[in-house]
Design an enzyme around this catalytic site. Structure first.
Site, PDB file in Angstrom:
ATOM      1  N   HIS A   7      40.194 -56.649 -85.732  1.00 20.68           N
ATOM      2  CA  HIS A   7      40.348 -58.099 -85.868  1.00 20.68           C
ATOM      3  C   HIS A   7      40.149 -58.833 -84.550  1.00 20.68           C
ATOM      4  O   HIS A   7      39.906 -60.028 -84.530  1.00 20.68           O
ATOM      5  CB  HIS A   7      41.678 -58.457 -86.553  1.00 20.68           C
ATOM      6  CG  HIS A   7      42.881 -58.341 -85.689  1.00 20.68           C
ATOM      7  ND1 HIS A   7      43.492 -57.148 -85.411  1.00 20.68           N
ATOM      8  CD2 HIS A   7      43.615 -59.280 -85.034  1.00 20.68           C
ATOM      9  CE1 HIS A   7      44.541 -57.357 -84.639  1.00 20.68           C
ATOM     10  NE2 HIS A   7      44.636 -58.645 -84.390  1.00 20.68           N
ATOM     11  N   HIS A  32      40.901 -52.421 -79.849  1.00 17.23           N
ATOM     12  CA  HIS A  32      40.783 -53.813 -79.401  1.00 17.23           C
ATOM     13  C   HIS A  32      40.321 -53.931 -77.945  1.00 17.23           C
ATOM     14  O   HIS A  32      39.424 -54.684 -77.618  1.00 17.23           O
ATOM     15  CB  HIS A  32      42.118 -54.559 -79.527  1.00 17.23           C
ATOM     16  CG  HIS A  32      42.746 -54.467 -80.887  1.00 17.23           C
ATOM     17  ND1 HIS A  32      42.021 -54.489 -82.044  1.00 17.23           N
ATOM     18  CD2 HIS A  32      44.046 -54.373 -81.276  1.00 17.23           C
ATOM     19  CE1 HIS A  32      42.844 -54.414 -83.091  1.00 17.23           C
ATOM     20  NE2 HIS A  32      44.073 -54.336 -82.641  1.00 17.23           N
ATOM     21  N   LYS A  85      54.126 -53.793 -75.342  1.00 16.33           N
ATOM     22  CA  LYS A  85      55.080 -54.500 -76.206  1.00 16.33           C
ATOM     23  C   LYS A  85      56.277 -54.889 -75.340  1.00 16.33           C
ATOM     24  O   LYS A  85      56.554 -54.252 -74.326  1.00 16.33           O
ATOM     25  CB  LYS A  85      55.563 -53.572 -77.318  1.00 16.33           C
ATOM     26  CG  LYS A  85      54.393 -53.064 -78.180  1.00 16.33           C
ATOM     27  CD  LYS A  85      54.561 -53.424 -79.638  1.00 16.33           C
ATOM     28  CE  LYS A  85      53.433 -52.930 -80.488  1.00 16.33           C
ATOM     29  NZ  LYS A  85      52.673 -54.028 -81.108  1.00 16.33           N
TER      30      LYS A  85
END
Ligand code: BG6
Length: 494
Positions: free
Chosen positions: A181, A243, A342
């Site tokens: 994406h 990504h 994260k």
């Protein structure tokens, strides 16, 4: 300029994993927004497919809730939900067994035989193969059919090949859409416009003028409900293999001869092949792994990774920084520093192209030092481009140099909201345009580069460095770049 919509003809899209998080949070809201913009003809059908037994009405009710969550209180949009739900129905089936397939196949075949049919596999990759085989058994794989597969495509080269072989045994490569994406994000596509629709940058886009490139993808969230998946993946597999390497390819590739799918993907593949290996011989120098400990996030206390996971002993990395190099004439000696994690202080993704210093300064010592130019492509939030240039500070007091951004926020420049990546990608599948999807050889080349890094970490026996939630990762990540006399870009410090 107003935005320009390319309508598509009516299509059928079956979403396997239709009750799951991705479908509810991203896919259905993306389809809804395209519908609201009149891009999706009302004769299209969106079929949620999952194991749970329920009827159309219950499924539509949960889709309606998901859409309300996604669009907030916008009354005009809320009004359009019932019309969109007319397109939506649900079929229960057992992806690995027989139950439900006859009915599903009958539904898929009761329309126009020529229409585009999309099977979106938003499920665990463990059942991709079963689903593809059943689609073939029920003769649903022919004609204008496309299959979309979500990452993770494997967890190493061998498993990726096995998935690609099995899906490839049912569908031709042109029918397979491997979604990343990040390639649908507006700024990533803007990188193509910036590089190849302007004469300004390309002559400077090489080792003679660029000192180094940084690619950062920072998230404030922890592993949330995805512990079981994430603990097997870790940040390298979850973010870097796909990504971040895709972003690196878009920055580093040679100009493709056109935007045709293979021109672009051939050039990206060459970059992946040119990446210098990182293995047991250099991994400790070129990579840093971290795992978050308890700290702060989003204004409150945040538990550590092991608490989020609910068990001790995991050595999975939630942060990676690494120094990659593309071994070719254009990029010789130009490091690409990648970092992702994260529980970092902010959600931010950006590419920073750092140009070389001026060769000689004509300015007096008291004028300040000319900082090297930087081109910052902000993927999220506040999508835009900033070019940091040196300027004279206004007014008297001698000629004082200062670094200021030529700042283009896409929201301000175009006055339109940035569409979600899935909106573009889902319609590209329907249109049959795979330019922004990964070809089999790209996915495998990325794993070929990642596997030795994973093996090196495994054989070192070292645990990831701890870092406090809400900080920029372990100090070793700062050391990785500072050893080379460089620093991570920090917008606030400029
Ligand atoms: C997914 C990863 O592919 O990308 C997630 O599996 C990550 O772990 C997400 O949170 C990030 O996407 P975005 O678009 O929110 O930056």
């Amino acid at each position: 300029m107003t935005h320009h919509l390319q309508p598509v003809t009516a299509f059928d899209m079956a979403i396997f994993g239709g009750t799951g998080d991705l479908a509810m949070r991203k896919l259905l809201p993306a389809l809804f927004r395209r519908f609201v913009d009149d891009q999706i003809p009302p004769a299209s059908r969106i079929i949620g497919v999952a194991r749970t037994e329920q009827g159309d009405a219950d499924y539509r009710a949960s889709v309606a809730e998901a859409l309300q969550r996604a669009i907030g209180g916008d009354a005009e949009l809320l009004e359009r939900i019932p019309a969109f739900l007319q397109l939506v129905c649900y079929r229960a089936l057992d992806a690995t067994g027989e139950a439900g397939w006859q009915e599903f196949a009958a539904l898929m075949c009761n329309g126009d035989a020529e229409r585009v049919r999309v099977f979106y596999l938003s499920t665990s990759p463990g059942i991709f193969v079963d689903i593809c085989q059943r689609l073939r058994e029920h003769d649903l794989h022919r004609g204008n059919t496309r299959v979309v597969i979500e990452k993770p495509i494997g967890n190493d080269l061998d498993s990726a090949r096995a998935i690609n072989d099995a899906v490839g045994a049912v569908f031709d490569e042109q029918q397979i859409y491997r979604i990343d994406h990040y390639l649908g994000k507006e700024t990533v596509q803007n990188l193509l416009a910036l590089r190849f629709a302007n004469a300004l940058f390309e002559p400077l886009w090489n080792a003679a003028h660029i000192d180094h490139v940084q690619i950062s993808v920072a998230e404030t969230v922890g592993v949330e409900q995805r512990g079981p998946y994430y603990d097997h993946a870790g940040a390298l597999r979850d973010m870097v293999q796909n990504h971040m390497l895709q972003l690196l390819c878009m920055v580093a590739m040679e100009p493709p001869t056109s935007l045709s799918p293979d021109s672009v993907r051939d050039e990206k593949l060459k970059v992946l092949h040119a990446l210098k290996p990182i293995d047991a011989g250099n991994a400790s120098r070129l990579t840093v792994r971290g795992q978050y400990r308890a700290g702060a996030a989003n204004g409150g206390a945040a538990p550590g990774y092991l608490t989020d996971l609910g068990r001790d002993g995991s050595r999975t990395e939630t942060f990676v920084a690494l120094k990659a190099e593309v071994g070719n004439w254009r990029w010789a000696g130009v490091p690409f520093y990648l970092r992702t994690g994260k529980r970092l202080p902010l959600r931010m993704s950006e590419i920073v192209v750092n140009f070389r210093s001026i060769p000689y300064s004509i300015f007096a010592e008291g004028s300040g030092t000319a900082q090297p130019n930087k081109l910052v492509l902000r993927l999220q939030p506040d999508e835009g481009v900033k070019l940091w240039v040196m300027a004279k500070y206004p007014g008297p007091g001698g000629l004082r140099l200062t670094c200021v951004p030529l700042d283009m926020s896409f929201a301000d420049a175009f006055g339109v909201a940035q569409p979600d990546a899935y909106e573009r990608l889902l319609l590209d599948v329907v249109r049959g345009n795979p330019t922004l999807f990964m070809r089999r050889d790209e996915v495998e080349a990325a794993w070929r580069w990642i596997d030795p890094v994973l093996a090196a970490w495994q054989s070192s026996g070292d645990a990831p460095h701890g870092y406090t939630a809400g900080t920029w990762g372990p100090s070793a990540s700062v050391a990785l770049i500072e050893r080379d006399g460089r620093t991570w870009h920090d917008d606030d410090s400029d």
